[in-house]
Scaffold this active site. Structure first.
Site, PDB file in Angstrom:
ATOM      1  N   SER A 107       0.823  -1.205   0.000  1.00  0.00           N
ATOM      2  CA  SER A 107       0.000   0.000   0.000  1.00  0.00           C
ATOM      3  C   SER A 107       0.860   1.260   0.000  1.00  0.00           C
ATOM      4  CB  SER A 107      -0.910   0.002   1.229  1.00  0.00           C
ATOM      5  OG  SER A 107      -1.655   1.188   1.303  1.00  0.00           O
ATOM      6  N   ASN A 139       9.288   8.680   3.707  1.00  0.00           N
ATOM      7  CA  ASN A 139       8.105   9.294   3.113  1.00  0.00           C
ATOM      8  C   ASN A 139       7.130   9.732   4.193  1.00  0.00           C
ATOM      9  OD1 ASN A 139       5.238   7.859   2.935  1.00  0.00           O
ATOM     10  ND2 ASN A 139       6.798   6.252   3.198  1.00  0.00           N
ATOM     11  N   CYS A 176      -1.821   4.784  12.575  1.00  0.00           N
ATOM     12  CA  CYS A 176      -2.393   6.135  12.540  1.00  0.00           C
ATOM     13  C   CYS A 176      -2.533   6.701  13.949  1.00  0.00           C
ATOM     14  CB  CYS A 176      -3.769   6.099  11.879  1.00  0.00           C
ATOM     15  SG  CYS A 176      -3.731   5.477  10.204  1.00  0.00           S
TER      16      CYS A 176
END
Length: 324
Positions: A22, A72, A132
């Site tokens: 992903s 990233n 998250c």
């Protein structure tokens, strides 16, 4: 495709042990524009991380190269759940490979809602990104708290009959215990590992290169860590028949084979695609050749075959020698 590469993962029949990760292949069709690339060379494609509402993502720079790796901080840029369901999933070529949706939420309830919506689609499986930040708990990542990880997986499990894969973070104290809690909550598979947190600094400006200040480190630099984490998680998951996607710095067939020996049933390819979009075909060939040379009929015959060295107590070593 080589017959000995076909494998089962979470009840899904895959034509290769390779899973495209992903965030590295967009929403499944970007790399198909490259001459010689085919989704038929991989067992499954994990689509880009999707949130309930659209996200614009982080400010630039979002990516920077590091020695043997890449940082990233895209920030989950995506069009939102409804757009993915209505505009993207119907246009995927499902005759070539399997597709897995990756979901992210800012609350336990949001994870449940997103899962419920994707349960009504023909997507093959759901990958939960628990790295998250939990907005309701001050921004601490769900995946760094095993009990919070349990709650996320549990609510997702209650909202879908599709296979659930939980993506584990290496940025925690005990990844094996976290894996156990996710298994207790009903996950069908585990992805090991997500990126490590890292930073790059511009010495001219004395500022972080990444606009978000820090980001996820991927690529060959994290491979030794990822291998150890796969081995640690496999010691738990093997007792529950919960398969692992081993990922983190895989660029060659030998890398992939190492992860399979450590306990991975499938292997994730991500950063390597950025500089060699056709790497999957080479990895498939290399794995198949290794299986043939070692008289193994399938990937399953190789999973978890690691033979640990005998432990030598430090008390038995010569204390007069400067040994490391």
């Amino acid at each position: 495709m080589h017959n000995n590469l076909k494998t089962l993962f979470c009840g899904l029949s895959l034509n290769s042990p390779i899973v495209l990760l992903s965030g590295c292949v967009g929403f499944g069709e970007e790399y198909t524009r490259i001459n010689g690339f085919s989704n038929a060379d991989v067992g499954a494609v994990c689509l880009k991380g999707t949130t309930l509402e659209p996200h614009l993502g982080n400010i630039p720079h979002r990516v920077c190269e590091t020695p043997s790796g890449m940082i990233n901080a895209i920030g989950l840029q995506n069009p939102g759940t409804d757009a993915v369901i209505n505009d993207i999933i119907p246009n995927l070529d499902k005759t070539e490979t399997r597709f897995i949706i990756n979901i992210s939420g800012s609350s336990v309830e949001e994870y449940g809602e997103i899962t419920k919506r994707f349960d009504d689609t023909d997507i093959d499986a759901i990958e939960i990104n628990i790295s998250c930040p939990n907005v309701k708990e001050g921004g601490v990542a769900f995946g760094n708290n095993p009990n919070m990880s349990y709650r996320v997986v549990d609510i997702c499990r209650k909202n879908t009959s599709k296979p659930i894969i939980t993506k584990l973070s290496p940025n925690q104290t005990d990844i094996a215990f976290s894996a156990q809690r996710c298994i207790d909550a009903g996950t069908d598979g585990l992805a090991v590992i997500n990126t490590l947190m890292g930073m790059g600094i511009d010495t001219k400006t004395k500022k972080p290169i990444i606009g978000n200040n820090q980001g996820g480190l991927s690529g060959p630099a994290i491979k030794p860590i990822a291998l150890l984490k796969v081995h640690q998680v496999y010691q738990i998951s093997k007792h529950h028949n919960v398969p692992i996607i081993g990922q983190g710095g895989i660029t060659t067939a030998n890398d992939a084979i190492e992860f399979i020996i450590a306990g991975a049933a499938t292997v994730g390819i991500g950063t390597a695609l950025f500089y060699d979009p056709l790497v999957c075909h080479k990895i498939n060939d290399g794995i198949s050749e290794y299986l043939n040379k070692n008289n193994l009929d399938s990937i399953g015959d190789l999973v978890g075959t690691l033979k640990l060295n005998s432990a030598i107590s430090a008390c038995n070593t010569d204390t007069n020698k400067n040994t490391l």
